[in-house]
Design a protein around this motif. Structure first.
Motif, PDB file in Angstrom:
ATOM      1  N   GLN A 265       7.929  -1.799  14.328  1.00 34.37           N
ATOM      2  CA  GLN A 265       8.481  -1.163  12.973  1.00 34.37           C
ATOM      3  C   GLN A 265       7.639  -2.066  11.802  1.00 34.37           C
ATOM      4  N   VAL A 266       7.185  -1.124  10.917  1.00 33.79           N
ATOM      5  CA  VAL A 266       6.461  -1.662   9.806  1.00 33.79           C
ATOM      6  C   VAL A 266       6.814  -0.931   8.440  1.00 33.79           C
ATOM      7  N   GLU A 267       6.603  -1.509   7.548  1.00 29.29           N
ATOM      8  CA  GLU A 267       6.661  -0.961   6.126  1.00 29.29           C
ATOM      9  C   GLU A 267       5.509  -0.645   5.524  1.00 29.29           C
TER      10      GLU A 267
ATOM     11  N   GLN B 281       8.209   2.824  -7.489  1.00 31.90           N
ATOM     12  CA  GLN B 281       7.909   2.150  -6.353  1.00 31.90           C
ATOM     13  C   GLN B 281       8.609   2.813  -5.256  1.00 31.90           C
ATOM     14  N   GLU B 282       7.782   2.338  -4.002  1.00 31.59           N
ATOM     15  CA  GLU B 282       8.473   2.958  -2.643  1.00 31.59           C
ATOM     16  C   GLU B 282       8.036   1.880  -1.620  1.00 31.59           C
ATOM     17  N   ILE B 283       9.047   1.948  -0.788  1.00 33.18           N
ATOM     18  CA  ILE B 283       8.787   0.847   0.541  1.00 33.18           C
ATOM     19  C   ILE B 283       9.224   2.043   1.619  1.00 33.18           C
ATOM     20  N   VAL B 284       8.408   2.419   2.492  1.00 32.66           N
ATOM     21  CA  VAL B 284       8.497   3.240   3.690  1.00 32.66           C
ATOM     22  C   VAL B 284       8.644   2.653   4.793  1.00 32.66           C
ATOM     23  N   PRO B 285       9.889   2.228   5.685  1.00 31.08           N
ATOM     24  CA  PRO B 285       9.970   1.887   6.730  1.00 31.08           C
ATOM     25  C   PRO B 285       9.122   3.094   7.895  1.00 31.08           C
ATOM     26  N   VAL B 286       8.372   2.548   8.677  1.00 30.96           N
ATOM     27  CA  VAL B 286       7.913   3.450   9.769  1.00 30.96           C
ATOM     28  C   VAL B 286       7.478   2.559  11.136  1.00 30.96           C
ATOM     29  N   GLN B 287       7.802   3.618  12.234  1.00 30.80           N
ATOM     30  CA  GLN B 287       7.257   2.995  13.587  1.00 30.80           C
ATOM     31  C   GLN B 287       6.180   3.656  13.915  1.00 30.80           C
ATOM     32  N   VAL B 288       5.282   2.800  14.433  1.00 27.71           N
ATOM     33  CA  VAL B 288       3.973   3.009  14.757  1.00 27.71           C
ATOM     34  C   VAL B 288       3.855   2.701  16.248  1.00 27.71           C
ATOM     35  N   PRO B 289       2.840   3.448  16.955  1.00 27.82           N
ATOM     36  CA  PRO B 289       2.598   3.197  18.145  1.00 27.82           C
ATOM     37  C   PRO B 289       1.872   1.726  18.286  1.00 27.82           C
ATOM     38  N   GLU B 290       2.059   0.931  19.547  1.00 24.08           N
ATOM     39  CA  GLU B 290       1.483  -0.136  19.768  1.00 24.08           C
ATOM     40  C   GLU B 290      -0.043  -0.126  19.335  1.00 24.08           C
ATOM     41  N   GLY B 291      -0.433  -1.136  18.729  1.00 23.01           N
ATOM     42  CA  GLY B 291      -1.820  -1.349  18.383  1.00 23.01           C
ATOM     43  C   GLY B 291      -2.339  -0.346  17.246  1.00 23.01           C
TER      44      GLY B 291
ATOM     45  N   LEU C  10       0.974   7.975   8.694  1.00 22.14           N
ATOM     46  CA  LEU C  10       2.193   7.953   9.543  1.00 22.14           C
ATOM     47  C   LEU C  10       3.415   7.890   8.486  1.00 22.14           C
ATOM     48  N   SER C  11       3.264   7.202   7.578  1.00 23.68           N
ATOM     49  CA  SER C  11       4.574   6.875   6.681  1.00 23.68           C
ATOM     50  C   SER C  11       4.723   8.206   5.684  1.00 23.68           C
ATOM     51  N   GLY C  12       3.848   8.779   5.397  1.00 25.41           N
ATOM     52  CA  GLY C  12       4.057   9.952   4.495  1.00 25.41           C
ATOM     53  C   GLY C  12       3.974   9.646   2.989  1.00 25.41           C
TER      54      GLY C  12
END
Length: 97
Positions: free
Chosen positions: A3-5, A14-24, A33-35
């Motif tokens: 999980q990254v932002e 301002q925006e901080i978008v949380p996003v799940q990313v694949p390993e690596g 991926l965050s849009g």
């Protein structure tokens, strides 16, 4: 899945978008991926300067993310920082007289 932002700021928004990313996943992949590019159309994920927690990353397309990282997107500088300091110093000395 890590999980990254992804964070971006303009003076008006301002925006901080949380996003799940694949390993690596890389910083560029996380931005896509965050849009966030749909929120801020001026962002070009392939060329914008990026950093992780305030530390600039040289090649975002190769920088693998870790869980909890915050990818920050940087706007181009409007004025060189040295010039801005010089302008402030001139303004201050003029108002002191």
């Amino acid at each position: 899945m890590p999980q990254v932002e992804v964070a971006y700021a303009r003076p008006d928004k301002q925006e901080i978008v949380p996003v799940q990313v694949p390993e690596g996943a890389t910083a560029v992949e996380a931005v896509k991926l965050s849009g966030i590019c749909a929120i801020f159309p001026e962002i070009d994920a392939d060329s914008i300067d990026m950093g992780i927690f305030g530390k600039v990353i040289k090649n975002p397309a190769d920088h693998e993310l870790r869980d909890g990282d915050r990818v920050e997107l940087y706007r181009p500088l409007q004025i060189d920082p040295k010039q801005a300091r010089l302008n402030r110093a001139k303004k201050k000395s003029a108002s002191d007289q």
